[in-house]
Design a protein around this motif. Structure first.
Motif, PDB file in Angstrom:
ATOM      1  N   THR A  98       0.846  -1.182   0.000  1.00 45.76           N
ATOM      2  CA  THR A  98       0.000   0.000   0.000  1.00 45.76           C
ATOM      3  C   THR A  98       0.885   1.236   0.000  1.00 45.76           C
ATOM      4  OG1 THR A  98      -1.908   1.077   1.062  1.00 45.76           O
ATOM      5  CG2 THR A  98      -0.191   0.188   2.515  1.00 45.76           C
ATOM      6  N   TRP A  99       0.259   2.379  -0.257  1.00 44.26           N
ATOM      7  CA  TRP A  99       0.980   3.660  -0.259  1.00 44.26           C
ATOM      8  C   TRP A  99      -0.043   4.740   0.058  1.00 44.26           C
ATOM      9  CZ3 TRP A  99       6.230   3.932  -2.219  1.00 44.26           C
ATOM     10  CH2 TRP A  99       6.803   5.202  -2.108  1.00 44.26           C
ATOM     11  N   GLY A 100       0.269   5.541   1.050  1.00 47.42           N
ATOM     12  CA  GLY A 100      -0.631   6.616   1.418  1.00 47.42           C
ATOM     13  C   GLY A 100       0.045   7.975   1.301  1.00 47.42           C
ATOM     14  N   ALA A 101      -0.652   8.920   0.681  1.00 46.30           N
ATOM     15  CA  ALA A 101      -0.138  10.281   0.544  1.00 46.30           C
ATOM     16  C   ALA A 101      -1.270  11.175   0.057  1.00 46.30           C
ATOM     17  CB  ALA A 101       1.032  10.339  -0.441  1.00 46.30           C
ATOM     18  N   PRO A 102      -1.239  12.469   0.412  1.00 44.36           N
ATOM     19  CA  PRO A 102      -2.250  13.390  -0.120  1.00 44.36           C
ATOM     20  C   PRO A 102      -2.223  13.410  -1.643  1.00 44.36           C
ATOM     21  CG  PRO A 102      -1.014  14.412   1.671  1.00 44.36           C
ATOM     22  CD  PRO A 102      -0.305  13.129   1.331  1.00 44.36           C
ATOM     23  N   LEU A 103      -3.359  13.690  -2.240  1.00 41.89           N
ATOM     24  CA  LEU A 103      -3.486  13.646  -3.694  1.00 41.89           C
ATOM     25  C   LEU A 103      -2.401  14.450  -4.389  1.00 41.89           C
ATOM     26  CD1 LEU A 103      -5.021  12.893  -6.269  1.00 41.89           C
ATOM     27  CD2 LEU A 103      -6.481  14.895  -5.885  1.00 41.89           C
ATOM     28  N   ASP A 104      -2.147  15.672  -3.929  1.00 39.91           N
ATOM     29  CA  ASP A 104      -1.188  16.542  -4.602  1.00 39.91           C
ATOM     30  C   ASP A 104       0.253  16.067  -4.448  1.00 39.91           C
ATOM     31  OD1 ASP A 104      -3.267  18.132  -5.401  1.00 39.91           O
ATOM     32  OD2 ASP A 104      -3.045  19.580  -3.771  1.00 39.91           O
ATOM     33  N   GLU A 105       0.473  15.154  -3.525  1.00 43.91           N
ATOM     34  CA  GLU A 105       1.831  14.669  -3.276  1.00 43.91           C
ATOM     35  C   GLU A 105       2.008  13.196  -3.652  1.00 43.91           C
ATOM     36  OE1 GLU A 105       2.627  15.411   0.838  1.00 43.91           O
ATOM     37  OE2 GLU A 105       1.842  17.453   0.742  1.00 43.91           O
ATOM     38  N   VAL A 114       2.418  -0.162  -6.182  1.00 40.20           N
ATOM     39  CA  VAL A 114       1.229  -0.828  -5.652  1.00 40.20           C
ATOM     40  C   VAL A 114       0.500  -1.599  -6.749  1.00 40.20           C
ATOM     41  CG1 VAL A 114      -1.040  -0.438  -4.617  1.00 40.20           C
ATOM     42  CG2 VAL A 114       0.961   0.789  -3.744  1.00 40.20           C
ATOM     43  N   MET A 115       0.307  -0.979  -7.890  1.00 40.04           N
ATOM     44  CA  MET A 115      -0.426  -1.637  -8.967  1.00 40.04           C
ATOM     45  C   MET A 115       0.337  -2.845  -9.517  1.00 40.04           C
ATOM     46  SD  MET A 115      -3.281  -0.016  -9.120  1.00 40.04           S
ATOM     47  CE  MET A 115      -4.036  -0.548 -10.656  1.00 40.04           C
ATOM     48  N   ASP A 116       1.656  -2.726  -9.610  1.00 36.26           N
ATOM     49  CA  ASP A 116       2.457  -3.829 -10.135  1.00 36.26           C
ATOM     50  C   ASP A 116       2.363  -5.056  -9.238  1.00 36.26           C
ATOM     51  OD1 ASP A 116       3.254  -2.449 -12.354  1.00 36.26           O
ATOM     52  OD2 ASP A 116       5.264  -1.967 -11.613  1.00 36.26           O
ATOM     53  N   LEU A 117       2.507  -4.866  -7.938  1.00 34.71           N
ATOM     54  CA  LEU A 117       2.480  -6.004  -7.025  1.00 34.71           C
ATOM     55  C   LEU A 117       1.067  -6.507  -6.787  1.00 34.71           C
ATOM     56  CD1 LEU A 117       3.964  -7.941  -5.199  1.00 34.71           C
ATOM     57  CD2 LEU A 117       3.886  -6.227  -3.373  1.00 34.71           C
ATOM     58  N   ASN A 118       0.132  -5.608  -6.588  1.00 36.71           N
ATOM     59  CA  ASN A 118      -1.220  -6.007  -6.194  1.00 36.71           C
ATOM     60  C   ASN A 118      -2.062  -6.557  -7.340  1.00 36.71           C
ATOM     61  OD1 ASN A 118      -0.290  -4.831  -3.868  1.00 36.71           O
ATOM     62  ND2 ASN A 118      -2.074  -3.550  -3.517  1.00 36.71           N
ATOM     63  N   VAL A 119      -1.781  -6.132  -8.562  1.00 37.03           N
ATOM     64  CA  VAL A 119      -2.617  -6.559  -9.690  1.00 37.03           C
ATOM     65  C   VAL A 119      -1.808  -7.325 -10.740  1.00 37.03           C
ATOM     66  CG1 VAL A 119      -4.271  -5.841 -11.450  1.00 37.03           C
ATOM     67  CG2 VAL A 119      -4.043  -4.509  -9.344  1.00 37.03           C
ATOM     68  N   ARG A 120      -0.769  -6.696 -11.230  1.00 30.61           N
ATOM     69  CA  ARG A 120       0.003  -7.298 -12.325  1.00 30.61           C
ATOM     70  C   ARG A 120       0.564  -8.660 -11.928  1.00 30.61           C
ATOM     71  NH1 ARG A 120       5.403  -6.752 -14.086  1.00 30.61           N
ATOM     72  NH2 ARG A 120       5.676  -6.810 -16.355  1.00 30.61           N
ATOM     73  N   SER A 162      -5.294   6.452   0.173  1.00 27.35           N
ATOM     74  CA  SER A 162      -4.507   5.309  -0.325  1.00 27.35           C
ATOM     75  C   SER A 162      -5.016   4.939  -1.713  1.00 27.35           C
ATOM     76  CB  SER A 162      -4.655   4.118   0.631  1.00 27.35           C
ATOM     77  OG  SER A 162      -6.034   3.841   0.855  1.00 27.35           O
ATOM     78  N   TYR A 163      -4.965   5.890  -2.602  1.00 27.76           N
ATOM     79  CA  TYR A 163      -5.639   5.787  -3.901  1.00 27.76           C
ATOM     80  C   TYR A 163      -5.278   4.537  -4.692  1.00 27.76           C
ATOM     81  CZ  TYR A 163      -6.552  10.668  -2.743  1.00 27.76           C
ATOM     82  OH  TYR A 163      -6.937  11.802  -2.100  1.00 27.76           O
ATOM     83  N   ALA A 164      -3.994   4.254  -4.817  1.00 25.13           N
ATOM     84  CA  ALA A 164      -3.573   3.103  -5.611  1.00 25.13           C
ATOM     85  C   ALA A 164      -4.038   1.803  -4.969  1.00 25.13           C
ATOM     86  CB  ALA A 164      -2.055   3.105  -5.778  1.00 25.13           C
ATOM     87  N   TYR A 165      -4.019   1.739  -3.646  1.00 22.33           N
ATOM     88  CA  TYR A 165      -4.402   0.509  -2.961  1.00 22.33           C
ATOM     89  C   TYR A 165      -5.863   0.165  -3.232  1.00 22.33           C
ATOM     90  CZ  TYR A 165      -5.140  -2.927   0.726  1.00 22.33           C
ATOM     91  OH  TYR A 165      -5.463  -4.078   1.415  1.00 22.33           O
ATOM     92  N   SER A 166      -6.758   1.122  -3.031  1.00 20.43           N
ATOM     93  CA  SER A 166      -8.177   0.834  -3.244  1.00 20.43           C
ATOM     94  C   SER A 166      -8.459   0.501  -4.701  1.00 20.43           C
ATOM     95  CB  SER A 166      -9.047   2.006  -2.778  1.00 20.43           C
ATOM     96  OG  SER A 166      -8.736   3.186  -3.493  1.00 20.43           O
TER      97      SER A 166
END
Length: 258
Positions: A98-105, A114-120, A162-166
């Motif tokens: 997972t990765w958490g950060a404000p949208l602008d950052e 996150v996408m590579d490990l969690n989905v790909r 945690s945009y990428a995680y969800s």
């Protein structure tokens, strides 16, 4: 009807990615205790080997460390399994980040990780092991793919940024359904488990407020290892042989009832 056999996974060959800690460890422990031959994989060589050594005292557990965020890591794990097993009865795709950060950052590198490990990696490893899953499958006892999603992947909107995680977990849920549709003809079931809050390194910050968080869960507690092992064993046993394409929340009603 033999109820003991209904939920038996004894002597099945099981692969659990991200199996050295957290939810993966819970699932691996459950399968080892139930008499399966379990391969665990994680990026940490030390953690993977340490848990396999511990579990081997009471059952069969083999460590095959690999970094599944890369194509090379997926090929490495698939190759090592091919050297050891002609058939794989159960694949648990659990490795995740997972990765958490404000949208602008929010960094592109974090999103990609996150996408590579969690989905790909879920798709690539399932693809690579499909021949061995098919070899283990039969109409009455299909081979099983169990993908670990999350209630964050569509059951509710996460509290944290945690945009990428969800997004990745929503993708895992839909990928599971899609794979289920086309692997059914090969007698391979594909289901996703959508956990709520369980103790893990990923939820360490939240677990610091366990009592407060548990109060918001209808069943009044966070998840326990038996809860996760139980649903995985059900899906892998004869009891779960007619279940495919399902996304099963295991969250104490947190997202589904609250």
């Amino acid at each position: 009807m033999d109820v003991g056999q209904l939920f038996s996974v004894r002597d099945k060959v099981v692969v659990v990615t991200g199996g050295s800690r957290g939810i993966g460890e819970m699932i691996a422990r459950g399968f080892v205790a139930a008499g399966a031959r379990v391969y665990i994989s994680s990026r940490s060589v030390e953690a993977c080997q340490a848990l396999a050594g511990e579990l081997s005292d009471t059952g069969s557990c083999i460590a095959l460390p690999a970094d599944l965020s890369t194509t090379e890591g997926v090929k490495q794990l698939a190759g090592q399994l091919a050297e050891r097993e002609d058939r794989i009865h159960v694949l648990v795709n659990n490795a995740g980040a997972t990765w958490g950060a404000p949208l602008d950052e929010y960094p592109e590198s974090g999103y990609d990780k996150v996408m590579d490990l969690n989905v790909r990696s879920v798709f690539l490893l399932t693809q690579a092991l499909a021949p061995r899953l098919r070899a283990a499958a039969s109409p009455q006892d299909p081979a099983r793919v169990i993908n670990i999603g999350s209630i964050d992947g569509g059951f509710h909107v996460p509290t944290f940024e945690s945009y990428a995680y969800s997004a990745s977990k929503a993708a895992v849920h839909q990928l599971s359904r899609h794979l289920a549709k086309f692997l059914a003809r090969d007698h391979v079931t594909v289901n996703a488990i959508a956990p709520g809050l369980f103790p893990s390194k990923m939820t360490k910050v939240i677990m610091a407020h366990e009592e407060e968080v548990a109060a918001a869960i209808p069943l009044g507690r966070v998840g326990q290892p038996e809860d996760m092992a139980g649903i995985a064993i059900y899906l892998a046993s004869r009891a779960g042989a007619y279940t495919t394409g399902a996304v099963i929340p295991v969250d104490g009603g947190h997202a589904t009832l609250a």
